[in-house]
Design a protein around this motif. Structure first.
Motif, PDB file in Angstrom:
ATOM      1  N   ASN A   1      -0.188  -8.479   1.581  1.00 58.28           N
ATOM      2  CA  ASN A   1      -1.217  -7.379   1.754  1.00 58.28           C
ATOM      3  C   ASN A   1      -2.046  -7.192   0.837  1.00 58.28           C
ATOM      4  O   ASN A   1      -2.281  -5.827   0.191  1.00 58.28           O
TER       5      ASN A   1
ATOM      6  N   TYR B   1       0.710  -1.266  -0.019  1.00 52.65           N
ATOM      7  CA  TYR B   1       0.016  -0.130   0.010  1.00 52.65           C
ATOM      8  C   TYR B   1       0.788   1.297  -0.082  1.00 52.65           C
ATOM      9  O   TYR B   1       0.210   2.465  -0.431  1.00 52.65           O
TER      10      TYR B   1
ATOM     11  N   GLU C   1      -7.007  -9.054   5.459  1.00 54.73           N
ATOM     12  CA  GLU C   1      -8.073  -7.890   5.070  1.00 54.73           C
ATOM     13  C   GLU C   1      -9.357  -8.390   5.037  1.00 54.73           C
ATOM     14  O   GLU C   1     -10.321  -7.521   4.834  1.00 54.73           O
TER      15      GLU C   1
ATOM     16  N   TYR D   1      -4.176   2.894   5.297  1.00 58.75           N
ATOM     17  CA  TYR D   1      -4.874   2.425   4.191  1.00 58.75           C
ATOM     18  C   TYR D   1      -6.287   1.681   4.496  1.00 58.75           C
ATOM     19  O   TYR D   1      -6.862   1.243   3.660  1.00 58.75           O
ATOM     20  N   TYR D   2      -6.493   1.810   5.700  1.00 55.10           N
ATOM     21  CA  TYR D   2      -7.950   1.378   5.949  1.00 55.10           C
ATOM     22  C   TYR D   2      -9.018   2.527   5.827  1.00 55.10           C
ATOM     23  O   TYR D   2     -10.170   2.269   5.963  1.00 55.10           O
ATOM     24  N   GLY D   3      -8.362   3.610   5.467  1.00 55.54           N
ATOM     25  CA  GLY D   3      -9.250   4.856   5.159  1.00 55.54           C
ATOM     26  C   GLY D   3     -10.155   5.412   6.163  1.00 55.54           C
ATOM     27  O   GLY D   3     -11.204   6.009   5.829  1.00 55.54           O
TER      28      GLY D   3
END
Length: 345
Positions: free
Chosen positions: A181, A24, A231, A51-53
């Motif tokens: 990932n 990411y 994820e 990267y989970y926003g």
């Protein structure tokens, strides 16, 4: 009538010992929140990677809302879920739940695992993470980590196979796990499989994008190496879909599942469905990592190395021995203390 408690939070910047490159992107620092009751009656932690926003500022809004009008503490384990509620992000709820569990276990004078009626955490080795870099740099890091028997390699670059070859050459006796990932396509993963098997790779974590659950199951059918979903496992409902697809295991993390109690629900359902369990963590302090370590007796594998990756952990909790095995403190509650308390007695 009980007096309401005051909730405090503090945002901490964690400095990484080495740049942390994933599929990411790259980070040199991460942010986390230390949540605590007044008089240090209970502690919690909340963090999520970029990267989970999720905007970390929403954590504060959730805690402000929960604290408004006074925070009356739960009196038993059964009261904790309703006390935490189901609003807010998973990580924000996780920290609030940790506060409650730490408080109640401290009041009972018991380590968290014992208060939850869990087996004593065994001294299992954790994997230690090597971030994406050049093949030579990853091999050098693997050699410098030669005291640790289990390595986890972050992959997701054009040089993935060269990196694996270099690390295996540097550490022929190590258990090597890989984590893409979600950075591979199905075709790339299928192409890599024969070489991964030849190199003796022990685990493949989240090789494909989050939604590619069926494709991960197809990949699992092609190899004896366990495919472990990370994820792709966010909620309790995801366990059913992953088991049906045929992956071998799931990576359970407190910050993404919403806390210890939901993690326990997920673990127990995963076991019923025949899945193996990896206990993982985000980039977090010893506070969050130690809370998860109390569940270690329920796991097949551990990936609880976050305190080894950061240079300014303010807490002391779980301890790693010379071979990378974890030791969970026997202090009441989660068992974490501030480092200055250790240094100055």
């Amino acid at each position: 009538m009980a007096t309401p408690s005051i909730l405090h939070w503090q945002r901490l910047t964690l400095v990484l010992r080495h740049p942390f490159r994933l599929s990411y992107g790259v980070s040199e620092t991460r942010h986390t929140y230390w949540l605590r009751l007044e008089d240090d009656l209970g502690w919690g932690e909340a963090t999520l990677p970029p990267y989970y926003g999720v905007d970390l500022n929403t954590f504060e809004a959730f805690w402000e809302q929960r604290a408004r009008g006074g925070l009356y503490l739960p009196r038993s384990l059964e009261e904790v879920p309703a006390w935490v509620g189901d609003e807010g992000s998973a990580a924000a709820r996780c920290a609030l739940e940790m506060v409650a569990l730490d408080y109640l276990a401290r009041q009972a004078g018991q380590p968290l695992y014992r208060w939850l009626d869990l087996p004593a955490p065994p001294r299992l080795p954790t994997s230690v993470t090597i971030a994406i870099d050049t093949p030579d740099a990853m091999a050098d890091m693997a050699w410098r980590m030669r005291a640790y028997p289990v390595l986890k390699l972050k992959l997701g670059s054009p040089e993935d196979l060269a990196c694996l070859e270099a690390v295996r050459s540097a550490r022929p006796d190590a258990e090597i796990r890989v984590d893409a990932n979600a950075g591979w396509t199905p075709d790339e993963a299928k192409t890599y499989l024969p070489r991964l098997e030849a190199l003796g790779i022990a685990m493949i974590e989240q090789p494909l994008p989050k939604a590619a659950i069926a494709e991960m199951g197809q990949l699992q059918a092609m190899t004896h190496i366990p495919i472990v979903a990370d994820e792709s496992l966010q909620t309790y409902a995801d366990v059913e879909a992953l088991a049906a697809a045929g992956v071998r295991g799931v990576n359970v993390k407190l910050m993404k599942t919403g806390g210890v109690l939901n993690a326990l629900r997920i673990i127990r359902r995963a076991r019923e469905l025949g899945l193996n369990i990896l206990l993982g963590c985000m980039i977090e302090t010893s506070l969050g990592t130690t809370a998860m370590a109390h569940l270690a007796a329920l796991a097949d594998w551990l990936d609880l190395d976050a305190p080894l990756l950061i240079a300014n952990d303010p807490f002391e909790g779980l301890v790693y021995d010379a071979e990378g095995r974890i030791h969970v403190p026997e202090r009441p509650g989660i068992g974490v203390i501030l480092r200055q308390e250790v240094e100055h007695g």
